[in-house]
Write a protein that holds these residues in place. Structure first.
Motif, mmCIF file in Angstrom:
data_model
loop_
_atom_site.group_PDB
_atom_site.id
_atom_site.type_symbol
_atom_site.label_atom_id
_atom_site.label_comp_id
_atom_site.label_asym_id
_atom_site.label_seq_id
_atom_site.Cartn_x
_atom_site.Cartn_y
_atom_site.Cartn_z
ATOM 1 N N ALA A 50 18.047 4.637 -26.450
ATOM 2 C CA ALA A 50 18.598 5.847 -27.065
ATOM 3 C C ALA A 50 17.669 6.446 -28.120
ATOM 4 O O ALA A 50 17.533 7.667 -28.209
ATOM 5 C CB ALA A 50 19.939 5.536 -27.682
ATOM 6 N N ARG A 51 17.095 5.611 -28.949
ATOM 7 C CA ARG A 51 16.229 6.113 -30.016
ATOM 8 C C ARG A 51 14.865 5.442 -29.958
ATOM 9 O O ARG A 51 14.595 4.523 -30.716
ATOM 10 C CB ARG A 51 16.880 5.877 -31.370
ATOM 11 C CG ARG A 51 18.219 6.602 -31.451
ATOM 12 C CD ARG A 51 18.749 6.703 -32.822
ATOM 13 N NE ARG A 51 20.000 7.481 -32.805
ATOM 14 C CZ ARG A 51 20.657 7.865 -33.870
ATOM 15 N NH1 ARG A 51 20.234 7.543 -35.073
ATOM 16 N NH2 ARG A 51 21.757 8.571 -33.756
ATOM 17 N N PRO A 52 14.009 5.956 -29.119
ATOM 18 C CA PRO A 52 12.675 5.360 -29.037
ATOM 19 C C PRO A 52 11.960 5.527 -30.365
ATOM 20 O O PRO A 52 12.093 6.537 -31.057
ATOM 21 C CB PRO A 52 12.003 6.153 -27.924
ATOM 22 C CG PRO A 52 12.764 7.416 -27.816
ATOM 23 C CD PRO A 52 14.162 7.087 -28.191
ATOM 24 N N LEU A 88 9.275 9.451 -23.208
ATOM 25 C CA LEU A 88 10.321 8.768 -23.974
ATOM 26 C C LEU A 88 11.192 9.745 -24.762
ATOM 27 O O LEU A 88 12.176 9.330 -25.371
ATOM 28 C CB LEU A 88 9.683 7.769 -24.953
ATOM 29 C CG LEU A 88 8.958 6.603 -24.309
ATOM 30 C CD1 LEU A 88 8.330 5.719 -25.382
ATOM 31 C CD2 LEU A 88 9.911 5.774 -23.455
ATOM 32 N N GLU A 89 10.802 11.032 -24.771
ATOM 33 C CA GLU A 89 11.489 11.999 -25.630
ATOM 34 C C GLU A 89 11.568 11.495 -27.078
ATOM 35 O O GLU A 89 12.617 11.556 -27.730
ATOM 36 C CB GLU A 89 12.898 12.311 -25.106
ATOM 37 C CG GLU A 89 12.892 12.980 -23.743
ATOM 38 C CD GLU A 89 14.277 13.426 -23.299
ATOM 39 O OE1 GLU A 89 14.396 14.504 -22.710
ATOM 40 O OE2 GLU A 89 15.244 12.674 -23.562
ATOM 41 N N TYR A 90 10.445 10.991 -27.510
ATOM 42 C CA TYR A 90 10.391 10.453 -28.871
ATOM 43 C C TYR A 90 10.623 11.551 -29.908
ATOM 44 O O TYR A 90 10.090 12.655 -29.801
ATOM 45 C CB TYR A 90 9.021 9.817 -29.103
ATOM 46 C CG TYR A 90 8.715 9.531 -30.542
ATOM 47 C CD1 TYR A 90 7.757 10.280 -31.235
ATOM 48 C CD2 TYR A 90 9.401 8.534 -31.241
ATOM 49 C CE1 TYR A 90 7.489 10.040 -32.583
ATOM 50 C CE2 TYR A 90 9.131 8.289 -32.575
ATOM 51 C CZ TYR A 90 8.175 9.040 -33.242
ATOM 52 O OH TYR A 90 7.910 8.804 -34.555
ATOM 53 N N ARG A 91 11.451 11.274 -30.902
ATOM 54 C CA ARG A 91 11.632 12.193 -32.022
ATOM 55 C C ARG A 91 11.326 11.412 -33.293
ATOM 56 O O ARG A 91 11.883 10.338 -33.509
ATOM 57 C CB ARG A 91 13.077 12.701 -32.105
ATOM 58 C CG ARG A 91 13.379 13.719 -31.016
ATOM 59 C CD ARG A 91 14.736 14.351 -31.162
ATOM 60 N NE ARG A 91 15.821 13.377 -31.174
ATOM 61 C CZ ARG A 91 17.085 13.680 -30.834
ATOM 62 N NH1 ARG A 91 17.418 14.889 -30.440
ATOM 63 N NH2 ARG A 91 18.007 12.750 -30.904
ATOM 64 N N PRO A 92 10.437 11.896 -34.120
ATOM 65 C CA PRO A 92 10.149 11.189 -35.360
ATOM 66 C C PRO A 92 11.400 11.033 -36.210
ATOM 67 O O PRO A 92 12.292 11.870 -36.201
ATOM 68 C CB PRO A 92 9.136 12.097 -36.063
ATOM 69 C CG PRO A 92 8.553 12.945 -34.970
ATOM 70 C CD PRO A 92 9.642 13.121 -33.970
ATOM 71 N N ASN A 93 11.432 9.954 -36.964
ATOM 72 C CA ASN A 93 12.532 9.677 -37.879
ATOM 73 C C ASN A 93 12.072 10.099 -39.270
ATOM 74 O O ASN A 93 11.304 9.396 -39.930
ATOM 75 C CB ASN A 93 12.845 8.180 -37.819
ATOM 76 C CG ASN A 93 13.983 7.787 -38.729
ATOM 77 O OD1 ASN A 93 14.243 8.436 -39.756
ATOM 78 N ND2 ASN A 93 14.671 6.723 -38.376
ATOM 79 N N ILE A 94 12.593 11.222 -39.716
ATOM 80 C CA ILE A 94 12.139 11.769 -40.993
ATOM 81 C C ILE A 94 12.550 10.910 -42.176
ATOM 82 O O ILE A 94 11.847 10.853 -43.191
ATOM 83 C CB ILE A 94 12.614 13.233 -41.149
ATOM 84 C CG1 ILE A 94 11.884 14.108 -40.126
ATOM 85 C CG2 ILE A 94 12.379 13.746 -42.558
ATOM 86 C CD1 ILE A 94 12.197 15.590 -40.220
ATOM 87 N N THR A 95 13.675 10.218 -42.063
ATOM 88 C CA THR A 95 14.066 9.382 -43.202
ATOM 89 C C THR A 95 13.074 8.230 -43.392
ATOM 90 O O THR A 95 12.720 7.888 -44.521
ATOM 91 C CB THR A 95 15.492 8.826 -43.073
ATOM 92 O OG1 THR A 95 15.572 7.949 -41.947
ATOM 93 C CG2 THR A 95 16.511 9.938 -42.881
ATOM 94 N N ALA A 96 12.592 7.686 -42.263
ATOM 95 C CA ALA A 96 11.605 6.605 -42.386
ATOM 96 C C ALA A 96 10.281 7.168 -42.900
ATOM 97 O O ALA A 96 9.635 6.602 -43.784
ATOM 98 C CB ALA A 96 11.407 5.941 -41.020
ATOM 99 N N SER A 132 9.737 9.807 -44.678
ATOM 100 C CA SER A 132 9.780 10.254 -46.084
ATOM 101 C C SER A 132 9.647 9.084 -47.034
ATOM 102 O O SER A 132 9.124 9.216 -48.131
ATOM 103 C CB SER A 132 11.076 11.020 -46.368
ATOM 104 O OG SER A 132 12.193 10.151 -46.379
ATOM 105 N N ASP A 188 10.593 24.658 -41.469
ATOM 106 C CA ASP A 188 11.214 23.463 -40.893
ATOM 107 C C ASP A 188 11.919 22.585 -41.931
ATOM 108 O O ASP A 188 11.868 21.357 -41.863
ATOM 109 C CB ASP A 188 10.182 22.624 -40.134
ATOM 110 C CG ASP A 188 9.755 23.287 -38.844
ATOM 111 O OD1 ASP A 188 8.550 23.243 -38.529
ATOM 112 O OD2 ASP A 188 10.622 23.886 -38.169
#
Lengths: 348, 348
Positions: free
Chosen positions: A10-12, A53-61, A63, A101
Motif C-alpha cells: 500500500a505504501r511503498p 510502485l507509484e511511490y509517493r514521498p513521505n513529507i513527514t519523514a 521534514s 506546493d
DNA sequence: ACACTCCTTGACATCGTTGTCAAACGAGTC
DNA sequence: GACTCGTTTGACAACGATGTCAAGGAGTGT
C-alpha cells in the motif's frame, strides 16, 4: 519480498524503490529531489521503479531529516472559518500556497484567547512552516517563542500587541469616518453607532473614526451601542433605539453582521426607506436589498494575498524589520446611505 | 550544554527533557503519553522539566514512529473553500475534529478533476489520517489506493463513482421536485429550469426531480438551460428567456448562485413581483430580498457533521459496509415562490 | 605506470520519538 | 539465604528520508 508483492504494498517506501531499481536509497533520494550527480541509466531505472510502485514521498519523514525541517504546510488562525471574511482570507492563502506546493491548515478562534493559544500550539506541534493570525487575545507576547524559533508570522485585520511582527490591516478609522461623513453630507446629525465587542481592536478604531467624523462637524454622539457581536443582538439594540423617545435618523454600523441585524430592525418597522444606514464592510447581496446598502468595503482576499506574500518572502529567507501594510477601504454608494436627513444634502 | 542554554533553545526535544529530569527519553515518552509504570518521583521531575523547557511534542516525529502512524490531521477536498457551502462543511469538520485534538487541512478543487487528484496526493504525502471529498472528477477509482492503504474516505454532496465508499448526500431529486410542485401548486405551468454544469452529479439529479414533478402534472419542460456555473451566466441566460417570445411565468433555479443571478435578471426588468422563483439551496439574506426568496434548503453544517462522524468512527476502528446517508432538504416559503401563476392556486 | 582530478555512488549516522525486550530492584514467601 | 513475581527503568532499534563524507572508477597529464 518479490516484485509482485512490492506492487501490492500500500505504501511503498524509498527503500522499496531502491531495491527494485538496484541502487542505494540515497540515489533514489537524489533522483526524487532533483539533485545532480546520478548517471542517466540509474536515474532511468529509479524513475521506472517509482512509476511501477507509484511511490509517493513521505513529507513527514522528509521534514524530520531535511535541513530546515520544512513540512510544506502553513496555518491560519481565523475568527470563524465559515464567515465570509475568514473564508476569503483562507482562499487567498491557499491560492498563493498552492503555487508553491504548500498546503494550508486552519482553525477557528471565535474570539476566545485560550482557543487562539491552543491553535497556535497545535499548529506548532505539527511543525507548520508559517502562520497567519487574526488575533483574539489582547496580547501576543506568548508568540515570541515562535518568532525566536524562526516561524514567520503575519497578523491580519488586528495588529499585534506585545510582539514585533508583520501585519496587514485595514484603515478602520478612515473607513469609518468616510461612512459617517457621507451620512452627514446627506443631512444627518443624529447618527447612531452600532459596534462590535470593545475588546476587538478593529471595533475600537471604527468607533474612533465615527467620533472623529462627527466631531469634525461639531456633532456629539448621542446613540452609541457597543459590544454587539451577532445580527440578532444588533436587531434588538437598534430596534430599541428606533422605538425610543428620540430615534436617530441614520446609523453607522461598524461590522457587516451588525449591519444585517440593523436592516432587519428597520424592515420590521417599515423604516428602511426613512432611516439611512451605512455599514462597515460589504456582504453578499447588499446590492440586491431594498434599498441597496451603502457600505465601506474591505477586501479580505487582497489582504490574504498580501499576508501570504509576506509569509513566503520570509520563508524564502528575506529579512526586514516587521512592517504594517494598510489595505484601503472603499465607499460603495448604493442607496441606504443616501436617504436624506433633516439637515438637507450638503457637499461632502 | 548547560541548563540556561537549554532554556534558550528554541525547540527543546524530548531528549532535552530527559537530560534535565535525569531520566531516559523513554521515561519522558511514558509521561507525555500517559503510560503507566513511572514512579511518582520521576514523573514529577519529568513534568517540572517539561514546564521549565516548555517542551512541545513533535507530532511529525511521533507519527513516523508510532504504531498506526497517525498525524492527528485530516483533509477536506472542497469545491471552493470560500463559498458558504464549503466553508460550512469545513467548519463542521473542524468542530468535530477539535474535540479530538485533530487539525484540518483543506484545498479547493474548482471543478477541476486534475486539481482534485493533485490535492488528494498532496494530502496523502502529508499522511492525512482521513479525507472528506467533494468530488469534481467523474470517476474516483484512483482512490482505491487510499482505501487499500487504510485511509477512511467520505464523499459529500456527490456520490462516489467507481469506488465503494461512505457518502453523505442530499436528496436532490426530492428537493427539486418539492420546489417545482410548489410552483405548480401556485398556478405555474411554464416553469423554466436553470441548472449547473451537467458534469456535476447533483445538477443532473435536480434536473431529474424538476422533470418528474412536471411530468406528474402532465407538463412538458419548455425552457431548460444547463451548464450555468456563475451568477453572471445565470442572469444572462434567464434574461434571454424573459426577453424572448414566450417568457416563462416561473423559474426553478437548481443552485444558489444561479438563483442569485436569476433574481438580478428579474430585478433589472422590474419583474421580481411578477415571475415566481424557487431556488435549490438557501443563501444568506434570501429572507431580506424583495420579495424574499423561497428555497429548498440543505444544511451543509449538518452534512459536514455526519461526514466527520463517519470518518472518526472508521478511524476508531469500526468497520461496516460503505453506506450512503441522505440528509433532508426543507422547503422554506418566503414569497418569491408564491407569486400566483396563470393557472391559479391549487392544493399541493 | 603513476599521480591527480572529477564524477558517481553508497555506507552510515541523523532527525525526534516510540516499540520491544531485557535487566535491575524490591517485596514477599518458603 | 534462595527463589519468585511484579514493577520500574533504560538500552537500543526502528520509522522514512536526507546530510555527510569517503571510496571507487574513469579520464587526463607527465
Amino acid at each position: 519480498m518479490d516484485s509482485a508483492a512490492q506492487v501490492a504494498r500500500a505504501r511503498p517506501t524509498l527503500r522499496d524503490v531502491a531495491q527494485l531499481a538496484g541502487v542505494s536509497p540515497k540515489t533514489v533520494s537524489r533522483v526524487v529531489n532533483g539533485e545532480p550527480g546520478v548517471s542517466p541509466s540509474k536515474a532511468g531505472a529509479v524513475e521506472r521503479a517509482i512509476r511501477q510502485l507509484e511511490y509517493r514521498p513521505n513529507i513527514t519523514a522528509s521534514s524530520l531529516r531535511r535541513a530546515g525541517g520544512r513540512t510544506a504546510a502553513i496555518a491560519a488562525v481565523l475568527e470563524d472559518v465559515s464567515n465570509p471574511f475568514s473564508s476569503a482570507l483562507y482562499r487567498a492563502l491557499e491560492d498563493v500556497a498552492h503555487a508553491r506546493d504548500v498546503m494550508v491548515f486552519a482553525g477557528s478562534v471565535e474570539e476566545d484567547p485560550d482557543r487562539e493559544r491552543a491553535l497556535v500550539r497545535a499548529f506548532a506541534m505539527r511543525q507548520a512552516d508559517a502562520m497567519l493570525i487574526v488575533p483574539a487575545s489582547d496580547n501576543q507576547a506568548y508568540l515570541t517563542r515562535e518568532v525566536v524559533g524562526g516561524t514567520p508570522l503575519v497578523f491580519v485585520d488586528r495588529p499585534p500587541v506585545g510582539l514585533h511582527a508583520d501585519a496587514v490591516l485595514v484603515d478602520n478609522e478612515t473607513g469609518a469616518a468616510d461612512a459617517v461623513r457621507h451620512l452627514v453630507a446627506h443631512g444627518h446629525r443624529d447618527i447612531a453607532y452600532l459596534g462590535d465587542l470593545r475588546t476587538i481592536a478593529t471595533a475600537r478604531r471604527r468607533f474612533q473614526g465615527y467620533k472623529e467624523a462627527l466631531s469634525d462637524h461639531g456633532i456629539r454622539p448621542v446613540h452609541v451601542v457597543h459590544d454587539l457581536h451577532t445580527s440578532e443582538a444588533a436587531a434588538t439594540a437598534f430596534g430599541a433605539l428606533l422605538d425610543g423617545p428620540s430615534a436617530p435618523t441614520a446609523c453607522f454600523s461598524a461590522q457587516n453582521l451588525i449591519t444585517i441585524g440593523a436592516i432587519r430592525a428597520l424592515r420590521s418597522r417599515g423604516l428602511q426607506h426613512r432611516v439611512a444606514i451605512a455599514g462597515f464592510d460589504d456582504f453578499p447581496l447588499a446590492d440586491l436589498l431594498e434599498p441597496a446598502v451603502t457600505v465601506v468595503s474591505q477586501d479580505p482576499y487582497r489582504m490574504g494575498r498580501v499576508a501570504a506574500d509576506l509569509l513566503f518572502r520570509r520563508l524564502d529567507g528575506e529579512d526586514w524589520e516587521p512592517t504594517t501594510h494598510l489595505v484601503d477601504t472603499r465607499l460603495i454608494v448604493r442607496g441606504s446611505g443616501e436617504i436624506a436627513g433633516p439637515g438637507g444634502v450638503r457637499s461632502a
